[in-house]
Design an enzyme around this catalytic site. Structure first.
Site, short mmCIF file in Angstrom:
data_model
loop_
_atom_site.label_atom_id
_atom_site.label_comp_id
_atom_site.label_asym_id
_atom_site.label_seq_id
_atom_site.Cartn_x
_atom_site.Cartn_y
_atom_site.Cartn_z
N VAL A 18 0.89 -1.38 0.08
CA VAL A 18 -0.14 -0.02 -0.12
C VAL A 18 0.80 1.20 0.09
O VAL A 18 0.43 2.36 -0.41
CB VAL A 18 -0.99 -0.04 1.00
CG1 VAL A 18 -0.26 0.27 2.56
CG2 VAL A 18 -2.37 0.86 0.96
N GLU A 39 9.15 -2.41 9.63
CA GLU A 39 8.77 -3.85 9.68
C GLU A 39 10.13 -4.64 9.44
O GLU A 39 10.81 -4.44 8.60
CB GLU A 39 7.64 -4.26 8.53
CG GLU A 39 7.03 -5.37 8.73
CD GLU A 39 5.78 -5.30 7.93
OE1 GLU A 39 4.78 -5.96 8.36
OE2 GLU A 39 5.85 -5.00 6.81
N ARG A 111 3.51 -1.53 11.02
CA ARG A 111 2.57 -2.66 11.55
C ARG A 111 2.58 -2.95 13.14
O ARG A 111 3.60 -2.38 13.65
CB ARG A 111 2.58 -3.96 10.72
CG ARG A 111 1.88 -3.59 9.29
CD ARG A 111 1.37 -4.96 8.81
NE ARG A 111 1.00 -4.71 7.36
CZ ARG A 111 1.69 -5.22 6.22
NH1 ARG A 111 2.89 -5.71 6.45
NH2 ARG A 111 1.04 -5.05 5.23
N ASP A 116 -1.21 -8.25 13.18
CA ASP A 116 -0.54 -9.81 13.24
C ASP A 116 -1.68 -10.76 13.24
O ASP A 116 -1.85 -11.69 12.64
CB ASP A 116 0.64 -9.90 13.87
CG ASP A 116 1.48 -11.02 13.63
OD1 ASP A 116 2.35 -11.03 13.12
OD2 ASP A 116 1.13 -12.26 14.18
#
Length: 261
Positions: A18, A39, A111, A116
């Site tokens: 994205v 990440e 994230r 998750d």
């Protein structure tokens, strides 16, 4: 209520490709005093056995990201366990000395331990790649760990980068990560639906009170913002306003040292 000077903790969420990495770089240029945690993709691409060195045999390493894409039913539980633990370690890292000296510190994670579970692991279970026993075990230790850790892994809000799955697929092809060459549109559509259910529609069942009340800033990134300064300005202005709002609600203001308070 957190103590004065405590860090405001946010997570960037969004579909594969994205534009999260691009967005993190943009945040770094706009707010250089913020602490940004990317990440840990490189860890997943080269999982190293304990006690081994770079010169060890190829059997000492594993590209877990590639393995889950190639055999999702075999490697989903392993991957989700490892990815969640790597995110947990990142969220538990103590504040850097530089950040401790900042009057209003901000931490941003690419994230989180919550996506998750409520996006990726949930989707793998619903797609049949995690069997019911694996899903039960995953949820059990995830709930236990996060409840035990409490505020240490709590987040004040989420920056949700929202784009059509078709746009994400276009960007995925453009970045050409070797592990992702088999990713199809239907998978990105599934992940988009999971993000929407959790962060926008709020129909996903979540198991942590602080998560249910966390604020979400939805940012439309369908436009390619990497080289468009005008779009970047709009996005960063929204982020800055969101952070100010969160700080006024979640964290006490520091007293003026010259006011005598």
């Amino acid at each position: 209520m957190r103590r004065c000077g405590a860090a405001l903790r946010l997570a960037i969420e969004g579909n594969i490709a994205v534009g999260k990495s691009t967005f993190v770089k943009l945040l770094g240029r706009t707010f250089p005093e913020w602490h940004l945690v990317t990440e840990p993709v490189a860890q997943w691409q080269k999982v190293q056995a304990p006690g081994t060195k770079e010169a060890s045999s190829p059997q000492s390493f594993g590209n877990l990201l590639q393995m889950i894409y190639q055999e999702p039913s075999r490697w989903s539980y392993t991957f989700q366990t490892y990815s969640c633990m790597s995110r947990l370690k990142a969220q538990l890292e103590p504040l850097a000395e530089r950040l401790l000296k900042t009057p209003e510190p901000v931490q941003v994670f690419e994230r989180s331990v919550y996506s998750d579970r409520y996006v990726f692991a949930k989707n793998l279970f619903e797609a049949g790649h995690l069997n019911p026993l694996e899903w039960t075990i995953y949820q059990d230790w995830h709930t236990f760990l996060l409840q035990e850790l409490g505020d240490r892994v709590a987040l004040h809000g989420f920056l949700y980068l929202q784009a059509a799955p078709e746009k994400c697929l276009e960007r995925l092809h453009r970045r050409a990560r070797s592990e992702e060459k088999g990713v199809q549109l239907d998978y990105l559509q599934q992940l988009h639906a999971q993000h929407e259910s959790w962060l926008v529609e709020k129909t996903t069942e979540v198991h942590f009170a602080n998560l249910r009340s966390a604020s979400v800033l939805v940012l439309d990134v369908n436009q390619d913002f990497e080289r468009d300064a005008a779009v970047q300005d709009v996005l960063m202005t929204k982020v800055e306003a969101f952070v100010k709002m969160l700080r006024s609600e979640a964290l006490p203001s520091c007293p003026n040292p010259h006011s005598g308070v």
